[in-house]
Design a protein around this motif. Structure first.
Motif, PDB file in Angstrom:
ATOM      1  N   LEU A  63      10.075   7.743   0.598  1.00 43.62           N
ATOM      2  CA  LEU A  63       9.535   6.891   1.660  1.00 43.62           C
ATOM      3  C   LEU A  63       8.177   7.384   2.116  1.00 43.62           C
ATOM      4  N   VAL A  64       7.210   6.476   2.137  1.00 40.37           N
ATOM      5  CA  VAL A  64       5.895   6.760   2.721  1.00 40.37           C
ATOM      6  C   VAL A  64       5.868   5.971   4.029  1.00 40.37           C
ATOM      7  N   ASP A  65       6.170   6.641   5.127  1.00 41.29           N
ATOM      8  CA  ASP A  65       6.407   5.913   6.384  1.00 41.29           C
ATOM      9  C   ASP A  65       5.322   6.050   7.430  1.00 41.29           C
ATOM     10  N   LYS A 120       0.835  -1.203   0.000  1.00 36.45           N
ATOM     11  CA  LYS A 120       0.000   0.000   0.000  1.00 36.45           C
ATOM     12  C   LYS A 120       0.868   1.252   0.000  1.00 36.45           C
ATOM     13  N   GLU A 121       1.935   1.234   0.784  1.00 36.34           N
ATOM     14  CA  GLU A 121       2.839   2.382   0.858  1.00 36.34           C
ATOM     15  C   GLU A 121       3.632   2.547  -0.443  1.00 36.34           C
ATOM     16  N   GLY A 167      13.199  -3.103  -8.105  1.00 40.65           N
ATOM     17  CA  GLY A 167      12.423  -3.822  -7.096  1.00 40.65           C
ATOM     18  C   GLY A 167      10.931  -3.559  -7.175  1.00 40.65           C
ATOM     19  N   LYS A 168      10.309  -3.450  -6.001  1.00 41.60           N
ATOM     20  CA  LYS A 168       8.851  -3.300  -5.920  1.00 41.60           C
ATOM     21  C   LYS A 168       8.372  -1.970  -6.503  1.00 41.60           C
ATOM     22  N   CYS A 169       9.175  -0.929  -6.347  1.00 48.26           N
ATOM     23  CA  CYS A 169       8.781   0.382  -6.893  1.00 48.26           C
ATOM     24  C   CYS A 169       8.711   0.344  -8.417  1.00 48.26           C
ATOM     25  N   CYS A 216       3.641   5.807  -2.805  1.00 50.40           N
ATOM     26  CA  CYS A 216       4.928   6.407  -3.191  1.00 50.40           C
ATOM     27  C   CYS A 216       4.962   6.671  -4.699  1.00 50.40           C
ATOM     28  N   ILE A 217       4.522   5.700  -5.481  1.00 48.32           N
ATOM     29  CA  ILE A 217       4.520   5.844  -6.946  1.00 48.32           C
ATOM     30  C   ILE A 217       3.519   6.913  -7.377  1.00 48.32           C
ATOM     31  N   LYS A 218       2.376   6.995  -6.710  1.00 47.12           N
ATOM     32  CA  LYS A 218       1.391   8.033  -7.034  1.00 47.12           C
ATOM     33  C   LYS A 218       1.967   9.422  -6.790  1.00 47.12           C
ATOM     34  N   GLN A 219       2.768   9.560  -5.735  1.00 45.33           N
ATOM     35  CA  GLN A 219       3.405  10.842  -5.454  1.00 45.33           C
ATOM     36  C   GLN A 219       4.450  11.179  -6.519  1.00 45.33           C
ATOM     37  N   LEU A 220       5.134  10.158  -7.024  1.00 45.80           N
ATOM     38  CA  LEU A 220       6.098  10.382  -8.110  1.00 45.80           C
ATOM     39  C   LEU A 220       5.385  10.796  -9.399  1.00 45.80           C
ATOM     40  N   LEU A 221       4.208  10.219  -9.633  1.00 46.95           N
ATOM     41  CA  LEU A 221       3.412  10.604 -10.796  1.00 46.95           C
ATOM     42  C   LEU A 221       3.072  12.087 -10.735  1.00 46.95           C
ATOM     43  N   ARG A 222       2.730  12.549  -9.545  1.00 44.07           N
ATOM     44  CA  ARG A 222       2.385  13.958  -9.372  1.00 44.07           C
ATOM     45  C   ARG A 222       3.629  14.841  -9.569  1.00 44.07           C
TER      46      ARG A 222
END
Length: 320
Positions: free
Chosen positions: A224-226, A134-135, A166-168, A139-145
């Motif tokens: 990081l989405v922590d 989920k995090e 990796g996962k990102c 994180c990827i959605k924030q990079l899209l923005r």
């Protein structure tokens, strides 16, 4: 395919059902309905398969499955509403002679290579192992923005995404065409791409306040989405690696009711607006969401002064 073959497939699925998590079983279930060439069993066989599989799901999994089915059913309606809303917005803008944003022609010329801004911003995606799915998605959605903001800027910053793997990377692959973005993707670490003396890792725990952005520096944002689970980790990394670190001058201009830790896209947007000519205070007030409770320092001082004055008046009017 005969009914007997359909029942055989159902038996095989039931036998291996414990090997698959709920989402994979659901995907397998859906594929039986959507691919008639592969699973052409009759309705009764499919219903039998569903009945058998539902017995193996927990109440929580069944609830998630129903929610997903409901969301999939509503998705076309939601998309239609969004398109209608956007069409109306464009019509209103045209009638009122309002420009909503850069045209496609302008966007084609808004490239990092043609930009007058040489400030470099890098996002460090080396936190795969400590973020859940989920995090990672957030994180990827924030990079899209971040990409969208930079794409529409008059003078885009030089944008780098490092430790991209990796996962990102797997999550990013859901967005077709990202390889064509005007972004510098690197699987290597930012320390392998840039000189250490040029790096400035942004962290709210730093004692070094950044008052101006230098074109010979690379400002690193921790990807990081922590949710406050790893407080101070970026500051710790910078210290361990011997990298310079700094924080945005939020305290110099604003009083905040919450922690000064910001999301990836908020930090990026603030830096982008400052490189575009806005002051730090203007950028903070424009970007920071209301939930942060950010108030200008001058207003805070006035409120405190007003409170002190009221206290003095009350003390002077009280009988001795």
């Amino acid at each position: 395919m005969s009914e007997m073959d359909g029942l055989t497939i159902a038996t095989e699925l039931d036998r291996d059902v414990t090997k698959y998590p709920a989402e994979k079983r659901l995907k397998m279930e859906n594929s039986s309905e959507e691919d008639p060439d592969m699973y052409n069993a009759d309705t009764s066989s499919i219903m039998c398969m569903k009945s058998e599989m539902s017995k193996t799901l927990s109440k929580r999994q069944l609830k998630k499955q129903k929610q997903k089915e409901k969301w999939l059913a509503y998705r076309p309606v939601k998309r239609a509403k969004e398109k209608l809303k956007l069409r109306q917005k464009k019509l209103d803008a045209r009638l009122n002679n309002i420009k909503l944003g850069p045209s496609r022609k302008e966007l084609k010329h808004s490239k990092m290579l043609q930009s007058n801004c040489n400030v470099r911003i890098a996002v460090d995606l080396s936190f795969d192992d400590i973020m859940n799915d989920k995090e990672i998605s957030k994180c990827i959605k924030q990079l899209l923005r971040c990409y969208s903001l930079n794409r529409r800027a008059k003078d885009p910053v030089q944008f780098y995404i490092t430790n991209f793997g990796g996962k990102c990377k797997k999550e990013m692959e859901k967005h077709t065409g990202y390889m064509n973005w005007d972004v510098n993707f690197h699987s290597e670490s930012y320390r392998d791409i840039f000189e250490s003396k040029d790096l400035v890792y942004l962290t709210s725990e730093s004692d070094n306040i950044i008052y101006s952005l230098e074109e010979n520096k690379v400002y690193v944002i921790g990807g990081l989405v922590d949710h406050n689970s790893y407080k101070g980790i970026c500051h710790q990394i910078a210290q361990e690696k011997g990298i310079s670190h700094g924080k945005l001058p939020i305290e110099e201009f604003l009083e905040m009711k919450t922690r000064k830790v910001l999301t990836i896209d908020h930090v990026f947007e603030i830096l982008l607006e400052v490189t575009g000519g806005k002051s730090w205070k203007e950028a903070f007030l424009h970007v920071l969401p209301p939930r942060k409770g950010a108030v200008e320092r001058a207003e805070v001082f006035k409120e405190k002064l007003s409170t002190v004055s009221e206290t003095q008046v009350q003390s002077n009017t009280e009988p001795s």
